[in-house]
Design a protein around this motif. Structure first.
Motif, mmCIF file in Angstrom:
data_model
loop_
_atom_site.group_PDB
_atom_site.id
_atom_site.type_symbol
_atom_site.label_atom_id
_atom_site.label_comp_id
_atom_site.label_asym_id
_atom_site.label_seq_id
_atom_site.Cartn_x
_atom_site.Cartn_y
_atom_site.Cartn_z
ATOM 1 N N LEU A 93 0.826 -1.203 0.000
ATOM 2 C CA LEU A 93 0.000 0.000 0.000
ATOM 3 C C LEU A 93 0.863 1.256 0.000
ATOM 4 O O LEU A 93 0.442 2.316 -0.443
ATOM 5 N N SER A 94 2.129 1.116 0.461
ATOM 6 C CA SER A 94 3.001 2.288 0.412
ATOM 7 C C SER A 94 3.741 2.398 -0.922
ATOM 8 O O SER A 94 4.611 3.256 -1.092
ATOM 9 N N GLY A 95 3.389 1.533 -1.882
ATOM 10 C CA GLY A 95 3.919 1.691 -3.233
ATOM 11 C C GLY A 95 5.208 0.951 -3.538
ATOM 12 O O GLY A 95 5.811 1.143 -4.594
ATOM 13 N N GLU A 96 5.643 0.055 -2.621
ATOM 14 C CA GLU A 96 6.878 -0.704 -2.880
ATOM 15 C C GLU A 96 6.552 -1.985 -3.656
ATOM 16 O O GLU A 96 5.492 -2.578 -3.453
ATOM 17 N N VAL A 97 7.514 -2.416 -4.472
ATOM 18 C CA VAL A 97 7.354 -3.720 -5.139
ATOM 19 C C VAL A 97 7.479 -4.815 -4.079
ATOM 20 O O VAL A 97 8.408 -4.792 -3.277
ATOM 21 N N VAL A 98 6.550 -5.770 -4.094
ATOM 22 C CA VAL A 98 6.633 -6.907 -3.167
ATOM 23 C C VAL A 98 6.404 -8.177 -3.979
ATOM 24 O O VAL A 98 5.526 -8.202 -4.851
ATOM 25 N N THR A 99 7.168 -9.218 -3.706
ATOM 26 C CA THR A 99 6.984 -10.459 -4.479
ATOM 27 C C THR A 99 6.308 -11.537 -3.631
ATOM 28 O O THR A 99 6.400 -11.550 -2.410
ATOM 29 N N PHE A 100 5.675 -12.448 -4.355
ATOM 30 C CA PHE A 100 5.155 -13.665 -3.735
ATOM 31 C C PHE A 100 6.352 -14.586 -3.461
ATOM 32 O O PHE A 100 7.467 -14.304 -3.916
ATOM 33 N N PRO A 101 6.119 -15.729 -2.797
ATOM 34 C CA PRO A 101 7.226 -16.689 -2.684
ATOM 35 C C PRO A 101 7.659 -17.157 -4.078
ATOM 36 O O PRO A 101 6.916 -16.965 -5.047
ATOM 37 N N ARG A 102 8.817 -17.779 -4.173
ATOM 38 C CA ARG A 102 9.325 -18.268 -5.465
ATOM 39 C C ARG A 102 8.262 -19.139 -6.148
ATOM 40 O O ARG A 102 7.550 -19.901 -5.492
ATOM 41 N N GLY A 103 8.200 -19.022 -7.453
ATOM 42 C CA GLY A 103 7.196 -19.777 -8.210
ATOM 43 C C GLY A 103 5.828 -19.113 -8.158
ATOM 44 O O GLY A 103 4.832 -19.690 -8.585
ATOM 45 N N GLY A 104 5.789 -17.872 -7.661
ATOM 46 C CA GLY A 104 4.506 -17.238 -7.360
ATOM 47 C C GLY A 104 3.730 -16.653 -8.535
ATOM 48 O O GLY A 104 2.650 -16.093 -8.321
ATOM 49 N N SER A 105 4.224 -16.788 -9.760
ATOM 50 C CA SER A 105 3.404 -16.297 -10.883
ATOM 51 C C SER A 105 2.106 -17.084 -10.982
ATOM 52 O O SER A 105 1.085 -16.565 -11.452
ATOM 53 N N ASP A 106 2.140 -18.333 -10.563
ATOM 54 C CA ASP A 106 0.903 -19.138 -10.505
ATOM 55 C C ASP A 106 -0.149 -18.436 -9.659
ATOM 56 O O ASP A 106 -1.337 -18.485 -9.951
ATOM 57 N N ILE A 107 0.309 -17.808 -8.579
ATOM 58 C CA ILE A 107 -0.626 -17.154 -7.648
ATOM 59 C C ILE A 107 -1.248 -15.933 -8.329
ATOM 60 O O ILE A 107 -2.454 -15.702 -8.243
ATOM 61 N N THR A 108 -0.411 -15.163 -9.042
ATOM 62 C CA THR A 108 -0.944 -13.997 -9.762
ATOM 63 C C THR A 108 -2.070 -14.429 -10.698
ATOM 64 O O THR A 108 -3.135 -13.800 -10.748
ATOM 65 N N GLY A 109 -1.834 -15.505 -11.454
ATOM 66 C CA GLY A 109 -2.847 -15.987 -12.401
ATOM 67 C C GLY A 109 -4.137 -16.342 -11.689
ATOM 68 O O GLY A 109 -5.240 -16.016 -12.151
ATOM 69 N N SER A 110 -3.996 -16.975 -10.556
ATOM 70 C CA SER A 110 -5.174 -17.400 -9.810
ATOM 71 C C SER A 110 -5.954 -16.194 -9.278
ATOM 72 O O SER A 110 -7.193 -16.165 -9.308
ATOM 73 N N ILE A 111 -5.236 -15.187 -8.812
ATOM 74 C CA ILE A 111 -5.895 -13.971 -8.301
ATOM 75 C C ILE A 111 -6.674 -13.284 -9.435
ATOM 76 O O ILE A 111 -7.823 -12.887 -9.273
ATOM 77 N N LEU A 112 -6.034 -13.202 -10.607
ATOM 78 C CA LEU A 112 -6.717 -12.562 -11.737
ATOM 79 C C LEU A 112 -7.942 -13.371 -12.152
ATOM 80 O O LEU A 112 -9.003 -12.807 -12.447
ATOM 81 N N ALA A 113 -7.793 -14.695 -12.166
ATOM 82 C CA ALA A 113 -8.926 -15.551 -12.549
ATOM 83 C C ALA A 113 -10.091 -15.330 -11.586
ATOM 84 O O ALA A 113 -11.248 -15.230 -12.001
ATOM 85 N N ALA A 114 -9.764 -15.226 -10.303
ATOM 86 C CA ALA A 114 -10.815 -15.041 -9.299
ATOM 87 C C ALA A 114 -11.435 -13.652 -9.417
ATOM 88 O O ALA A 114 -12.655 -13.493 -9.371
ATOM 89 N N ALA A 115 -10.596 -12.637 -9.601
ATOM 90 C CA ALA A 115 -11.106 -11.258 -9.673
ATOM 91 C C ALA A 115 -12.027 -11.085 -10.874
ATOM 92 O O ALA A 115 -13.049 -10.412 -10.799
ATOM 93 N N LEU A 116 -11.645 -11.711 -11.983
ATOM 94 C CA LEU A 116 -12.425 -11.532 -13.204
ATOM 95 C C LEU A 116 -13.530 -12.577 -13.335
ATOM 96 O O LEU A 116 -14.269 -12.575 -14.313
ATOM 97 N N GLN A 117 -13.618 -13.472 -12.358
ATOM 98 C CA GLN A 117 -14.640 -14.537 -12.349
ATOM 99 C C GLN A 117 -14.676 -15.264 -13.689
ATOM 100 O O GLN A 117 -15.741 -15.420 -14.292
#
Ligand code: ASP
Length: 449
Positions: free
Chosen positions: A187-211
């Motif tokens: 929220l303060s604008g810094e880049v933060v990463t998921f754990p290693r291999g976390g691009s899978d998580i990004t995909g899942s979040i987008l899939a859920a957000a966009l239903q």
């Protein structure tokens, strides 16, 4: 609408990127694309993310980071040249990396995450650029502009709830969206990463957000297998799994999907299809909320090493109200998560991943348990491996444990602990780390050969 995620090996070379593009353009529903950083081109190769970590570490240690930086730029340039892109994109990538290095930072972990995220960020820009160059309407979207906000746990972030509403707005774009995986912003604008291999998580979040109707996760294998192909020659493929089964298997060592991937889609019941970029017509493995059980009681067998167990013994422990809470409180105050807690009437074992327990924490925890809980004994056992036998069909099926333990006994493998949750979807066996691979093979042969 589908969200598709392409992993590191799918982004590793120009040839692989061309495959991605034909997968994207072959289905108009593939509207949101999440990418990893370029991964390994061959077995001994180094992933771009690992090069970035090396570069950041060298910078932080005041060592010469230029050679690694130039390796990273070369990886992108090799791809850009083969895709016949203008040299400007390579210059932009190099500038992007140098800016990340030169911007001020107030902690090493912030700097590290800013650098780690550069692989995905630049890969997404490159893919969007390439798609546009071949006449496909695509646009790179930055996670900050899209509102992907994460907790400020550097290298181990979790999505913040408001992100879902923000990301839902992405469905107003006409172009195909190319979204970098693995990172978001605090929220303060810094880049933060998921754990290693976390691009899978990004995909899942987008899939859920966009239903969306389907989250397609493209990797480099035809499907998930019953057990690791590294241990078993031609293991049986799995065509369908439930979220719970996949979660258990990825928790215990199946690396095809990051273990935190399924949480966002699970809550909304969105199916996930694991597919192969190199063989997209293969149906892959489908992960769904529920499935018919027509494949036998066991769905998969996984194993992992790197655990230890704190073994506590106290005469009449079962009568002491609040004993478990007090143990847990010690762990909570030391900020140590636990994995399993098998127990007897007078003893309890807490299984912890070794990586969470440095020497200081270990000594403090042991001392506090001994003193504050006045136990008869407390000891720590290392070299513990876990093998998980997973399958929804095990519920109400007598004899599973018998078959597993017989197979282990025939192979002279001693079981240190057994744990089965009430859902009966998995049984955990604590054994010596050295026996994990042998145990997986033995159990596989028992149920699948
Ligand atoms: N590139 C990151 C890693 O290697 C994230 C990912 O590929 O999913 O861990």
């Amino acid at each position: 609408m589908k969200v598709c995620k392409f992993g590191g090996t799918s982004m590793a070379t120009a040839q692989q990127i061309k495959k991605i593009c034909s997968i994207i353009t072959s289905d108009p529903d593939r509207k949101v694309i999440v990418v990893s950083a370029p991964g390994k081109r061959f077995d001994a190769d180094i992933k771009v993310t690992d090069l970035l970590i090396d570069c950041a570490a060298k910078y932080l240690n005041n060592e010469d980071y230029e050679p690694v930086l130039s390796d990273i730029v070369s990886r992108f340039s090799e791809i850009a040249v083969e895709l016949e892109l203008s040299n400007q994109i390579v210059k932009d990538i190099e500038n992007n990396l140098r800016t990340r290095i030169s911007l001020p930072y107030d902690s090493a972990e912030k700097f590290m995450d800013r650098m780690k995220a550069a692989g995905e960020d630049n890969a997404a820009r490159l893919l969007a650029f390439y798609l546009s160059s071949i006449g496909v309407k695509a646009r790179y979207v930055n996670p900050k502009d899209a509102g992907l906000f994460l907790s400020d746990e550097y290298g181990n972030a979790r999505v913040l709830p408001q992100s879902y509403k923000n990301l839902a707005k992405l469905n107003t774009y006409e172009e195909i969206i190319i979204f970098p995986g693995f990172f978001g912003y605090s929220l303060s604008g810094e880049v933060v990463t998921f754990p290693r291999g976390g691009s899978d998580i990004t995909g899942s979040i987008l899939a859920a957000a966009l239903q969306v109707d389907l989250y397609e996760n493209f990797t480099d294998v035809d499907s998930v297998f019953v057990a690791s192909p590294k241990l078993i020659k031609n293991p049986k493929p799995i065509s369908i799994l439930t979220y719970r089964e996949m979660r258990e298997l990825s928790y215990a060592g199946f690396s095809v999907l990051h273990e935190e991937t399924l949480e966002p889609v699970f809550k909304r019941g969105i199916p996930v299809n694991i597919k192969n970029t190199n063989n997209p017509s293969s149906p892959g493995t489908l992960i769904v909320p529920t499935r018919e059980n027509n494949t036998g009681p066991v769905a998969g067998i996984a194993g992992d090493t790197g655990f230890c167990s704190i073994n506590i013994n106290k005469y009449m422990m079962n009568r002491e109200i609040g004993f478990g809470r007090k143990v847990m409180q010690v762990l909570e105050e030391e900020f140590v998560p636990f994995e399993h807690m098998p127990s007897g009437i007078d003893d309890i074992s807490i299984i912890i991943r070794k990586k969470y327990l440095d020497e200081d924490k270990k000594s403090r925890i042991m001392e506090r348990i001994a003193k504050e809980l006045m136990v008869d004994s407390v000891s720590i056992e290392y070299d513990l491996g876990l093998v998980m036998v997973v399958g929804e069909g095990m519920k109400n099926t007598p004899g599973i444990l018998y078959r597993v333990t017989s197979a282990l006994a025939r192979n002279n493998i001693n079981i240190r602990m057994v744990n089965q949750g009430s859902s009966e979807v998995s049984i955990m066996f604590g054994i010596s780390e050295d026996d994990v691979n042998k145990a997986i093979v033995a159990i596989y042969n028992e149920f699948f050969e």
